[in-house]
Write a protein that holds these residues in place. Structure first.
Motif, PDB file in Angstrom:
ATOM      1  N   PRO A  74       0.547  -1.219  -0.142  1.00  0.00           N
ATOM      2  CA  PRO A  74       0.075  -0.119  -0.151  1.00  0.00           C
ATOM      3  C   PRO A  74       0.891   1.343  -0.070  1.00  0.00           C
ATOM      4  N   LEU A  75       0.373   2.440  -0.531  1.00  0.00           N
ATOM      5  CA  LEU A  75       0.724   3.740  -0.423  1.00  0.00           C
ATOM      6  C   LEU A  75       1.357   3.974   0.790  1.00  0.00           C
ATOM      7  N   CYS A  76       0.626   3.809   1.957  1.00  0.00           N
ATOM      8  CA  CYS A  76       0.914   4.129   3.413  1.00  0.00           C
ATOM      9  C   CYS A  76       2.136   3.576   3.991  1.00  0.00           C
ATOM     10  N   TYR A  77       2.705   2.534   3.054  1.00  0.00           N
ATOM     11  CA  TYR A  77       3.745   1.690   3.615  1.00  0.00           C
ATOM     12  C   TYR A  77       5.094   2.668   3.590  1.00  0.00           C
ATOM     13  N   GLY A  78       4.874   3.639   2.462  1.00  0.00           N
ATOM     14  CA  GLY A  78       6.181   4.497   2.279  1.00  0.00           C
ATOM     15  C   GLY A  78       7.006   4.008   1.420  1.00  0.00           C
ATOM     16  N   ARG A  79       6.695   3.128   0.612  1.00  0.00           N
ATOM     17  CA  ARG A  79       7.949   2.558  -0.286  1.00  0.00           C
ATOM     18  C   ARG A  79       7.783   3.323  -1.729  1.00  0.00           C
ATOM     19  N   ASP A  80       9.042   3.640  -2.333  1.00  0.00           N
ATOM     20  CA  ASP A  80       8.868   4.640  -3.255  1.00  0.00           C
ATOM     21  C   ASP A  80       8.193   3.863  -4.651  1.00  0.00           C
ATOM     22  N   SER A  81       8.161   2.696  -4.631  1.00  0.00           N
ATOM     23  CA  SER A  81       7.595   1.964  -5.883  1.00  0.00           C
ATOM     24  C   SER A  81       6.193   1.932  -5.991  1.00  0.00           C
ATOM     25  N   ALA A  82       5.562   2.115  -4.774  1.00  0.00           N
ATOM     26  CA  ALA A  82       4.210   1.951  -4.701  1.00  0.00           C
ATOM     27  C   ALA A  82       3.435   3.119  -5.238  1.00  0.00           C
ATOM     28  N   SER A  83       2.375   3.115  -6.094  1.00  0.00           N
ATOM     29  CA  SER A  83       1.899   4.034  -6.841  1.00  0.00           C
ATOM     30  C   SER A  83       0.363   4.234  -6.839  1.00  0.00           C
ATOM     31  N   GLU A  84      -0.050   3.178  -6.276  1.00  0.00           N
ATOM     32  CA  GLU A  84      -1.808   2.854  -6.337  1.00  0.00           C
ATOM     33  C   GLU A  84      -2.331   2.733  -4.994  1.00  0.00           C
ATOM     34  N   LEU A  85      -3.624   3.303  -5.042  1.00  0.00           N
ATOM     35  CA  LEU A  85      -4.211   3.341  -3.605  1.00  0.00           C
ATOM     36  C   LEU A  85      -4.589   1.791  -3.503  1.00  0.00           C
ATOM     37  N   THR A  86      -4.816   1.226  -2.221  1.00  0.00           N
ATOM     38  CA  THR A  86      -5.317   0.091  -1.956  1.00  0.00           C
ATOM     39  C   THR A  86      -6.344   0.189  -0.807  1.00  0.00           C
ATOM     40  N   THR A  88      -5.941  -1.301   2.167  1.00  0.00           N
ATOM     41  CA  THR A  88      -5.458  -0.715   3.336  1.00  0.00           C
ATOM     42  C   THR A  88      -5.319   0.763   3.451  1.00  0.00           C
ATOM     43  N   ASP A  89      -5.093   1.497   2.417  1.00  0.00           N
ATOM     44  CA  ASP A  89      -4.974   3.004   2.360  1.00  0.00           C
ATOM     45  C   ASP A  89      -6.186   3.404   2.853  1.00  0.00           C
ATOM     46  N   VAL A  90      -7.328   2.807   2.192  1.00  0.00           N
ATOM     47  CA  VAL A  90      -8.646   3.258   2.249  1.00  0.00           C
ATOM     48  C   VAL A  90      -9.113   3.146   3.976  1.00  0.00           C
ATOM     49  N   LEU A 106       3.162   4.373   9.367  1.00  0.00           N
ATOM     50  CA  LEU A 106       2.214   4.326   8.396  1.00  0.00           C
ATOM     51  C   LEU A 106       1.928   5.986   8.055  1.00  0.00           C
ATOM     52  N   ASP A 107       1.977   6.140   6.712  1.00  0.00           N
ATOM     53  CA  ASP A 107       2.047   7.515   6.164  1.00  0.00           C
ATOM     54  C   ASP A 107       1.045   7.824   5.390  1.00  0.00           C
ATOM     55  N   ALA A 108      -0.004   8.506   6.063  1.00  0.00           N
ATOM     56  CA  ALA A 108      -1.378   8.679   5.250  1.00  0.00           C
ATOM     57  C   ALA A 108      -1.132   9.860   4.073  1.00  0.00           C
ATOM     58  N   SER A 109      -0.436  10.421   4.095  1.00  0.00           N
ATOM     59  CA  SER A 109      -0.264  11.582   3.191  1.00  0.00           C
ATOM     60  C   SER A 109      -0.371  11.282   1.877  1.00  0.00           C
ATOM     61  N   ARG A 110       0.396  10.430   1.333  1.00  0.00           N
ATOM     62  CA  ARG A 110       0.489   9.776  -0.131  1.00  0.00           C
ATOM     63  C   ARG A 110      -0.929   9.149  -0.464  1.00  0.00           C
ATOM     64  N   ALA A 111      -1.422   8.391   0.370  1.00  0.00           N
ATOM     65  CA  ALA A 111      -2.658   8.034   0.159  1.00  0.00           C
ATOM     66  C   ALA A 111      -3.812   8.720  -0.010  1.00  0.00           C
ATOM     67  N   ARG A 112      -3.838  10.013   0.721  1.00  0.00           N
ATOM     68  CA  ARG A 112      -4.675  10.980   0.854  1.00  0.00           C
ATOM     69  C   ARG A 112      -4.550  11.695  -0.525  1.00  0.00           C
ATOM     70  N   LEU A 113      -3.445  11.978  -1.080  1.00  0.00           N
ATOM     71  CA  LEU A 113      -3.426  12.679  -2.570  1.00  0.00           C
ATOM     72  C   LEU A 113      -3.850  11.856  -3.353  1.00  0.00           C
ATOM     73  N   GLU A 114      -3.582  10.460  -3.604  1.00  0.00           N
ATOM     74  CA  GLU A 114      -4.214   9.649  -4.441  1.00  0.00           C
ATOM     75  C   GLU A 114      -5.648   9.563  -4.380  1.00  0.00           C
ATOM     76  N   LEU A 115      -6.152   9.612  -3.316  1.00  0.00           N
ATOM     77  CA  LEU A 115      -7.751   9.473  -3.198  1.00  0.00           C
ATOM     78  C   LEU A 115      -8.241  10.832  -3.727  1.00  0.00           C
ATOM     79  N   GLU A 116      -7.504  12.109  -3.434  1.00  0.00           N
ATOM     80  CA  GLU A 116      -7.969  13.166  -3.899  1.00  0.00           C
ATOM     81  C   GLU A 116      -7.902  13.519  -5.523  1.00  0.00           C
ATOM     82  N   SER A 117      -6.944  12.672  -6.006  1.00  0.00           N
ATOM     83  CA  SER A 117      -6.692  12.706  -7.582  1.00  0.00           C
ATOM     84  C   SER A 117      -7.733  11.862  -8.218  1.00  0.00           C
ATOM     85  N   MET A 118      -8.120  10.655  -7.632  1.00  0.00           N
ATOM     86  CA  MET A 118      -8.966   9.867  -8.128  1.00  0.00           C
ATOM     87  C   MET A 118     -10.569  10.436  -8.023  1.00  0.00           C
ATOM     88  N   CYS A 119     -10.540  11.468  -6.844  1.00  0.00           N
ATOM     89  CA  CYS A 119     -11.903  12.116  -6.848  1.00  0.00           C
ATOM     90  C   CYS A 119     -12.032  13.237  -7.845  1.00  0.00           C
TER      91      CYS A 119
END
Length: 300
Positions: A74-86, A88-90, A106-119
């Motif tokens: 998941p994005l919240c794991y903070g790995r650079d290669s992660a790119s899609e919302l899962t 677990t992020d939700v 767990l870092d929620a910032s990247r997951a929040r940005l991806e969710l906003e982009s999807m929105c």
């Protein structure tokens, strides 16, 4: 609890099963369009888990079957290669995952940005939704997929799932169990202290067993047919006991069962061996319940 539905939600898949006083087994199954004839536990698996990828394709929101897996995760794991919302992020964004109880940061910032982009992408296609609504919708899609898997092993086979207890295990099971039970009308949920480890723990604690089978041929069900099968059962029991030569007789339990079907069909029903009349009544009763369920399920 004599009637239990097992709900095992991990990172990439969800496995569901049912216990009704005995473990349900099948003797033939089709996996990836390949027919396998071998005894196995009746477990239904779907591609839904904490790592299932959430997407918007321009027309609809989807959850899975693709998974981010353990790496990149998941994005919240903070790995650079992660790119899609899962999923677990939700769950993290919805407050269903407690970061303080997680073994890594767990870092929620990247997951929040991806969710906003999807929105934003959904808004451009005419779907005016807030990020919170999108997250809730994705959560409900995942729950719907898993609830349908439970219906496959219960309602579709003539069982009223509302009378069963939902037994939860797997690393992600606790995040969805209450919502799924509510959707299915189940009133009892069981959580074990080691629910996240029960797959591995069960492998170590389960009883050792052996299972053999013999072809009985085409026989009409009557008292004579049952008596003619006794030598087959005696041979199988002797063969099975030979596998446990170091065990005492008191620790060995044997059970005889019989596969039955209507002539001209390939749908088997496995019943514990008894007299012919009792087997006939149980067989017809179960098939009638199963048929009624199939007729009524579209209206439920």
């Amino acid at each position: 609890y004599k009637r239990v539905v097992g709900f095992d939600m991990g990172g990439t898949s969800t496995d569901v099963s049912r216990y009704d006083g005995a473990f349900e087994r099948v003797y033939a199954a089709t996996v990836a369009r390949v027919r396998i004839v071998a005894p196995m536990l009746r477990i239904h698996s779907i591609a839904a888990g904490g790592g299932s990828i959430c997407r918007f394709d321009g027309n609809k929101f989807t959850v899975g079957p693709e998974s981010a897996g353990a790496d990149p995760g998941p994005l919240c794991y903070g790995r650079d290669s992660a790119s899609e919302l899962t999923v677990t992020d939700v769950n993290l964004l919805l407050g269903r995952l407690n970061p303080a109880r997680f073994p890594l940061h767990l870092d929620a910032s990247r997951a929040r940005l991806e969710l906003e982009s999807m929105c934003s992408a959904a808004s451009e296609c005419g779907f005016a939704m807030t990020p919170e609504q999108v997250a809730e919708g994705l959560f409900e899609i995942a729950n719907l997929n898993m609830a349908e898997a439970i219906r496959t092993v219960s309602v579709a086979r003539g069982h009223d799932v509302r009378d069963d207890a939902l037994f939860v295990f797997g690393g992600a099971g606790g995040q969805h169990a209450c919502a799924i039970a509510r959707r299915l009308g189940m009133r009892t949920i069981l959580f074990h202290a080691y629910s996240g480890l029960l797959s591995a723990l069960g492998m170590g604690l389960s009883d050792e067993g052996w299972q053999g089978s013999a072809d009985a041929g085409r026989r009409l069900l009557d008292a004579q047919a049952i008596s003619e099968l006794e030598p087959h059962y005696e041979h199988l029991e002797h063969e099975g006991r030979d596998q446990f030569q170091n065990a005492t007789g008191a620790n060995i339990v044997s059970q005889c069962s019989i596969q039955m079907r209507y002539r001209g069909t390939n749908s088997d029903l496995v019943l514990t061996l008894s007299d012919a009349e009792a087997l006939r009544e149980e067989f017809h009763a179960h098939r009638s319940e199963e048929h009624t369920s199939e007729l009524q399920s579209p209206c439920n």
